[in-house]
Design a protein around this motif. Sequence first.
Motif, mmCIF file in Angstrom:
data_model
loop_
_atom_site.group_PDB
_atom_site.id
_atom_site.type_symbol
_atom_site.label_atom_id
_atom_site.label_comp_id
_atom_site.label_asym_id
_atom_site.label_seq_id
_atom_site.Cartn_x
_atom_site.Cartn_y
_atom_site.Cartn_z
ATOM 1 N N MET A 1 0.828 -1.180 0.000
ATOM 2 C CA MET A 1 0.000 0.000 0.000
ATOM 3 C C MET A 1 0.871 1.242 0.000
ATOM 4 O O MET A 1 1.714 1.395 0.868
ATOM 5 C CB MET A 1 -0.867 0.026 1.257
ATOM 6 N N PRO A 2 0.647 2.133 -0.942
ATOM 7 C CA PRO A 2 1.428 3.376 -0.960
ATOM 8 C C PRO A 2 1.057 4.313 0.181
ATOM 9 O O PRO A 2 -0.091 4.361 0.612
ATOM 10 C CB PRO A 2 1.057 4.012 -2.296
ATOM 11 N N ASP A 3 2.038 5.029 0.662
ATOM 12 C CA ASP A 3 1.840 6.115 1.622
ATOM 13 C C ASP A 3 2.202 7.398 0.907
ATOM 14 O O ASP A 3 3.192 7.442 0.176
ATOM 15 C CB ASP A 3 2.752 5.955 2.840
ATOM 16 N N ILE A 4 1.409 8.425 1.131
ATOM 17 C CA ILE A 4 1.692 9.705 0.488
ATOM 18 C C ILE A 4 1.358 10.824 1.460
ATOM 19 O O ILE A 4 0.489 10.683 2.314
ATOM 20 C CB ILE A 4 0.894 9.842 -0.827
ATOM 21 N N HIS A 5 2.110 11.905 1.330
ATOM 22 C CA HIS A 5 1.859 13.088 2.141
ATOM 23 C C HIS A 5 1.361 14.207 1.238
ATOM 24 O O HIS A 5 1.975 14.495 0.215
ATOM 25 C CB HIS A 5 3.139 13.541 2.859
ATOM 26 N N PHE A 6 0.253 14.812 1.627
ATOM 27 C CA PHE A 6 -0.290 15.965 0.916
ATOM 28 C C PHE A 6 -0.009 17.204 1.759
ATOM 29 O O PHE A 6 -0.389 17.262 2.923
ATOM 30 C CB PHE A 6 -1.805 15.823 0.711
ATOM 31 N N TYR A 7 0.694 18.165 1.184
ATOM 32 C CA TYR A 7 0.993 19.426 1.852
ATOM 33 C C TYR A 7 -0.069 20.424 1.413
ATOM 34 O O TYR A 7 -0.250 20.666 0.218
ATOM 35 C CB TYR A 7 2.393 19.910 1.483
ATOM 36 N N LEU A 8 -0.774 21.001 2.383
ATOM 37 C CA LEU A 8 -1.943 21.800 2.079
ATOM 38 C C LEU A 8 -1.808 23.236 2.546
ATOM 39 O O LEU A 8 -1.078 23.533 3.487
ATOM 40 C CB LEU A 8 -3.174 21.200 2.758
ATOM 41 N N PRO A 39 -2.182 19.550 11.871
ATOM 42 C CA PRO A 39 -2.398 20.974 11.623
ATOM 43 C C PRO A 39 -1.156 21.836 11.846
ATOM 44 O O PRO A 39 -1.046 22.918 11.272
ATOM 45 C CB PRO A 39 -3.513 21.353 12.601
ATOM 46 N N THR A 40 -0.192 21.351 12.628
ATOM 47 C CA THR A 40 1.004 22.154 12.871
ATOM 48 C C THR A 40 1.912 22.233 11.647
ATOM 49 O O THR A 40 2.642 23.200 11.476
ATOM 50 C CB THR A 40 1.816 21.617 14.073
ATOM 51 N N THR A 41 1.837 21.205 10.789
ATOM 52 C CA THR A 41 2.670 21.194 9.579
ATOM 53 C C THR A 41 1.843 21.301 8.299
ATOM 54 O O THR A 41 2.399 21.322 7.207
ATOM 55 C CB THR A 41 3.515 19.903 9.506
ATOM 56 N N SER A 42 0.510 21.322 8.442
ATOM 57 C CA SER A 42 -0.412 21.368 7.293
ATOM 58 C C SER A 42 -0.200 20.193 6.346
ATOM 59 O O SER A 42 -0.209 20.342 5.132
ATOM 60 C CB SER A 42 -0.282 22.693 6.542
ATOM 61 N N VAL A 43 -0.018 19.015 6.938
ATOM 62 C CA VAL A 43 0.219 17.800 6.162
ATOM 63 C C VAL A 43 -0.856 16.770 6.486
ATOM 64 O O VAL A 43 -1.224 16.583 7.645
ATOM 65 C CB VAL A 43 1.612 17.202 6.464
ATOM 66 N N VAL A 44 -1.349 16.096 5.444
ATOM 67 C CA VAL A 44 -2.227 14.947 5.623
ATOM 68 C C VAL A 44 -1.478 13.742 5.068
ATOM 69 O O VAL A 44 -1.113 13.717 3.893
ATOM 70 C CB VAL A 44 -3.573 15.131 4.883
ATOM 71 N N ALA A 45 -1.224 12.765 5.934
ATOM 72 C CA ALA A 45 -0.555 11.532 5.533
ATOM 73 C C ALA A 45 -1.637 10.493 5.256
ATOM 74 O O ALA A 45 -2.528 10.281 6.079
ATOM 75 C CB ALA A 45 0.371 11.047 6.638
ATOM 76 N N VAL A 46 -1.555 9.851 4.095
ATOM 77 C CA VAL A 46 -2.599 8.920 3.664
ATOM 78 C C VAL A 46 -1.966 7.602 3.224
ATOM 79 O O VAL A 46 -0.995 7.589 2.475
ATOM 80 C CB VAL A 46 -3.411 9.517 2.489
ATOM 81 N N VAL A 68 -6.099 23.704 -0.607
ATOM 82 C CA VAL A 68 -5.273 23.683 -1.824
ATOM 83 C C VAL A 68 -4.111 22.730 -1.574
ATOM 84 O O VAL A 68 -3.416 22.847 -0.555
ATOM 85 C CB VAL A 68 -4.737 25.094 -2.165
ATOM 86 N N VAL A 69 -3.914 21.778 -2.472
ATOM 87 C CA VAL A 69 -2.776 20.871 -2.373
ATOM 88 C C VAL A 69 -1.576 21.597 -2.977
ATOM 89 O O VAL A 69 -1.557 21.884 -4.159
ATOM 90 C CB VAL A 69 -3.039 19.542 -3.121
ATOM 91 N N SER A 70 -0.593 21.925 -2.129
ATOM 92 C CA SER A 70 0.552 22.698 -2.619
ATOM 93 C C SER A 70 1.651 21.806 -3.175
ATOM 94 O O SER A 70 2.452 22.237 -3.990
ATOM 95 C CB SER A 70 1.097 23.605 -1.512
ATOM 96 N N ARG A 71 1.730 20.578 -2.709
ATOM 97 C CA ARG A 71 2.671 19.594 -3.273
ATOM 98 C C ARG A 71 2.354 18.234 -2.776
ATOM 99 O O ARG A 71 1.635 18.008 -1.886
ATOM 100 C CB ARG A 71 4.119 19.952 -3.001
#
Length: 71
Positions: A1-8, A39-46, A68-71
């Motif tokens: 399963m892939p793990d990805i981080h969305f920076y928002l 919320p401290t880093t504005s990251v959602v790890a999925v 907004v997904v910044s990267r």
Amino acid sequence: MPDIHFYLTKPPEKDVSAFEGLEDVVKKLEHVSEAKADPTTSVVAVTFEGGRAEKQEIERVIKEAGYVVSR
């Protein structure tokens, strides 16, 4: 399963749901097994099953929530 981080980023002019609420929004997707919002880093790890199409669907629901997904 892939793990990805969305920076928002949260557009300042928009009234959007709480950052922590994104976990529940993303977890509703069938192919997502885990989601953690920081919320401290504005990251959602999925953690999810699938590939590019599933990743794009995750991005879509995040954008629909007003972020907004910044990267």
